[in-house]
Design an enzyme around this catalytic site. Sequence first.
Site, PDB file in Angstrom:
ATOM      1  CE1 TYR A  11      -4.932 -32.970  -0.647  1.00  0.00           C
ATOM      2  CE2 TYR A  11      -3.056 -32.332   0.712  1.00  0.00           C
ATOM      3  CZ  TYR A  11      -4.356 -32.827   0.588  1.00  0.00           C
ATOM      4  OH  TYR A  11      -5.066 -33.185   1.723  1.00  0.00           O
ATOM      5  CG  ASP A  31       5.082 -30.701 -10.510  1.00  0.00           C
ATOM      6  OD1 ASP A  31       4.523 -31.301  -9.569  1.00  0.00           O
ATOM      7  OD2 ASP A  31       4.531 -29.776 -11.164  1.00  0.00           O
ATOM      8  CG  ASN A  35      -2.990 -27.364 -10.345  1.00  0.00           C
ATOM      9  OD1 ASN A  35      -3.313 -26.310  -9.803  1.00  0.00           O
ATOM     10  ND2 ASN A  35      -3.857 -28.181 -10.878  1.00  0.00           N
ATOM     11  N   GLY A  82      -1.535 -33.803 -14.036  1.00  0.00           N
ATOM     12  CA  GLY A  82      -2.741 -33.579 -14.844  1.00  0.00           C
ATOM     13  C   GLY A  82      -3.552 -32.435 -14.271  1.00  0.00           C
ATOM     14  CE  LYS A  84      -5.622 -30.751  -7.616  1.00  0.00           C
ATOM     15  NZ  LYS A  84      -6.737 -30.298  -6.767  1.00  0.00           N
ATOM     16  CB  SER A 124     -10.918 -39.398  -9.823  1.00  0.00           C
ATOM     17  OG  SER A 124     -12.023 -38.759  -9.200  1.00  0.00           O
ATOM     18  CE1 TYR A 149     -11.511 -35.327 -11.869  1.00  0.00           C
ATOM     19  CE2 TYR A 149      -9.377 -34.713 -12.775  1.00  0.00           C
ATOM     20  CZ  TYR A 149     -10.140 -35.392 -11.840  1.00  0.00           C
ATOM     21  OH  TYR A 149      -9.517 -36.141 -10.875  1.00  0.00           O
ATOM     22  CE  LYS A 153      -7.618 -37.970 -12.832  1.00  0.00           C
ATOM     23  NZ  LYS A 153      -6.158 -38.113 -12.641  1.00  0.00           N
ATOM     24  CG  PHE A 178     -13.784 -42.369  -2.640  1.00  0.00           C
ATOM     25  CD1 PHE A 178     -12.985 -43.390  -3.161  1.00  0.00           C
ATOM     26  CD2 PHE A 178     -15.148 -42.417  -2.872  1.00  0.00           C
ATOM     27  CE1 PHE A 178     -13.549 -44.456  -3.872  1.00  0.00           C
ATOM     28  CE2 PHE A 178     -15.721 -43.490  -3.578  1.00  0.00           C
ATOM     29  CZ  PHE A 178     -14.914 -44.499  -4.082  1.00  0.00           C
ATOM     30  CG  ASN A 199     -11.746 -29.841  -3.889  1.00  0.00           C
ATOM     31  OD1 ASN A 199     -10.641 -29.995  -4.347  1.00  0.00           O
ATOM     32  ND2 ASN A 199     -12.840 -30.215  -4.549  1.00  0.00           N
ATOM     33  CG  ASP A 296     -22.113 -30.730  -5.205  1.00  0.00           C
ATOM     34  OD1 ASP A 296     -21.049 -31.126  -5.709  1.00  0.00           O
ATOM     35  OD2 ASP A 296     -22.200 -29.687  -4.544  1.00  0.00           O
TER      36      ASP A 296
HETATM   37  C1  WQD Z   1     -17.522 -31.865  -1.064  1.00  0.00           C
HETATM   38  C2  WQD Z   1     -18.846 -31.406  -0.500  1.00  0.00           C
HETATM   39  C3  WQD Z   1     -19.950 -29.736  -1.822  1.00  0.00           C
HETATM   40  C4  WQD Z   1     -17.094 -26.504  -1.165  1.00  0.00           C
HETATM   41  C5  WQD Z   1     -14.362 -33.231  -5.909  1.00  0.00           C
HETATM   42  C6  WQD Z   1     -14.286 -33.654  -7.330  1.00  0.00           C
HETATM   43  C7  WQD Z   1     -13.778 -35.073  -7.412  1.00  0.00           C
HETATM   44  C8  WQD Z   1     -12.483 -35.213  -6.652  1.00  0.00           C
HETATM   45  C9  WQD Z   1     -12.633 -34.719  -5.231  1.00  0.00           C
HETATM   46  C10 WQD Z   1     -10.639 -35.149  -8.209  1.00  0.00           C
HETATM   47  C11 WQD Z   1     -19.904 -31.226  -1.587  1.00  0.00           C
HETATM   48  C12 WQD Z   1     -19.579 -29.194  -0.443  1.00  0.00           C
HETATM   49  C13 WQD Z   1     -17.714 -27.738  -1.136  1.00  0.00           C
HETATM   50  C14 WQD Z   1     -17.723 -25.392  -0.543  1.00  0.00           C
HETATM   51  C15 WQD Z   1     -19.537 -26.795   0.101  1.00  0.00           C
HETATM   52  N1  WQD Z   1     -11.462 -34.504  -7.314  1.00  0.00           N
HETATM   53  N2  WQD Z   1     -18.917 -27.877  -0.509  1.00  0.00           N
HETATM   54  N3  WQD Z   1     -18.926 -25.586   0.069  1.00  0.00           N
HETATM   55  O1  WQD Z   1     -17.241 -32.419  -5.163  1.00  0.00           O
HETATM   56  O2  WQD Z   1     -17.101 -34.387  -3.546  1.00  0.00           O
HETATM   57  O3  WQD Z   1     -15.303 -34.028  -5.234  1.00  0.00           O
HETATM   58  O4  WQD Z   1     -13.106 -33.374  -5.284  1.00  0.00           O
HETATM   59  O5  WQD Z   1     -10.663 -36.310  -8.510  1.00  0.00           O
HETATM   60  O6  WQD Z   1     -13.577 -35.363  -8.775  1.00  0.00           O
HETATM   61  O7  WQD Z   1     -15.575 -33.615  -7.854  1.00  0.00           O
HETATM   62  O8  WQD Z   1     -15.495 -32.485  -3.314  1.00  0.00           O
HETATM   63  O9  WQD Z   1     -14.731 -30.844  -1.661  1.00  0.00           O
HETATM   64  O10 WQD Z   1     -15.707 -30.000  -3.864  1.00  0.00           O
HETATM   65  O11 WQD Z   1     -17.214 -30.999  -2.157  1.00  0.00           O
HETATM   66  O12 WQD Z   1     -20.640 -26.952   0.673  1.00  0.00           O
HETATM   67  O13 WQD Z   1     -17.206 -24.220  -0.544  1.00  0.00           O
HETATM   68  O14 WQD Z   1     -18.659 -30.121   0.085  1.00  0.00           O
HETATM   69  O15 WQD Z   1     -21.235 -29.288  -2.202  1.00  0.00           O
HETATM   70  O16 WQD Z   1     -21.145 -31.614  -1.066  1.00  0.00           O
HETATM   71  P1  WQD Z   1     -16.425 -33.323  -4.323  1.00  0.00           P
HETATM   72  P2  WQD Z   1     -15.725 -31.004  -2.767  1.00  0.00           P
END
Ligand code: WQD
Length: 340
Positions: A11, A31, A35, A82, A84, A124, A149, A153, A178, A199, A296
């Site tokens: 991505y 690659d 993934n 990697g 992720k 990350s 994970y 990092k 982020f 995500n 979270d």
């Molecule tokens: C965002 C918000 C969920 C899905 C993650 C990894 C982080 C990085 C980025 C790699 C949260 C909420 C999510 C859903 C929801 N990855 N949510 N319903 O957790 O902030 O970060 O991705 O480096 O390491 O942890 O991202 O998009 O999973 O969640 O309500 O079906 O959306 O609870 O509050 P996150 P996310």
Amino acid sequence: MRVLVSGGAGYIGSHTVLSLLDAGHDVLVVDDFANSKPTVIPRLESLSGKHVPLHSFDLTDVDKTEHLFAHEHIDAVIHFAGFKAVGESVGKPLDYYANNLGSTFSLVRAMAAHDVKRLVFSSSATVYGDSAPVPYHEDYQPLASSSPYGWTKVMQERVLTDVAAATEGMKVALLRYFNPVGAHTSGEIGEDPQGIPNNLMPFISQVAVGRRDKLSIFGDDYPTKDGTCERDYIHVLDLAEGHVAAVEHLATMSEPVRAFNLGTGQGTSVLEMLHAFEKAVGHELPHEIVGRRAGDLPAYWADSTRADNELGWKATRTVEDMCADTWRWQSQNPQGFPGA
Ligand code: WQD
């Protein structure tokens, strides 16, 4: 420069390949498609009008990695490859440590053997752990994480810091992302997670295109503006441009290693993102509030002033851009990239 992009069919990697080509650099990709899908590469070539040489193997294979550096001219490396998935890593720690650390060991050894001294590493925000003051600043210590994970990092940053300190002239940028979202404005490439998306943004877009029934919002009882979690979502094109700025900065960077946050400095809640996406789609999307997801955090976002001051980079795209571009990609590619 001729830049090797590991994970360049992924991505963020694919968007970075396009930004590098747009900036006049040459690119080659390695690659193993663990993934990602091979069909990304011809799309990159048609979007850029340029050839994108592809080497398809697993970077933990030391011999194949050495062979690549022995036979290709490489000025710099951007290392995305990697595993992720935070949740997956809890159940498969050894796979994550072996793959993520092993690929970095193999890559850095080959770089050393062929005098390649410029590296941008895909890190990350997860390295800040769960007790860093918000907004996150690069000088925060100690780095920690809540998942294997995230620890990979933290450990890769440590390895690269020590290797750079021991290698005359080596320069490494550690880019701490982020929440990457959005897609190229053509709608030809975008986020295409395998299986059920973990995500938020890909899940919302799959609901919008009819692949998922409804969005489950993991909790609305957090101490935030509307009770749902707040995150620093950053457009993948801003992120890609940040990588180009970083790889170009290495030649004049005074320190051997430097961390940079790549974020907008703004927190956006889950409900705000959902409503922004509904505006892009033109109608409401089915959703329900369910229980919190383990691990979270309520809210965090980036302090990216260092990237602004030292890389001359700032995120410019809005949440509306993120949703409109994601929706164009998803509606043009309901099942994601073609092919297995
Ligand atoms: C965002 C918000 C969920 C899905 C993650 C990894 C982080 C990085 C980025 C790699 C949260 C909420 C999510 C859903 C929801 N990855 N949510 N319903 O957790 O902030 O970060 O991705 O480096 O390491 O942890 O991202 O998009 O999973 O969640 O309500 O079906 O959306 O609870 O509050 P996150 P996310």
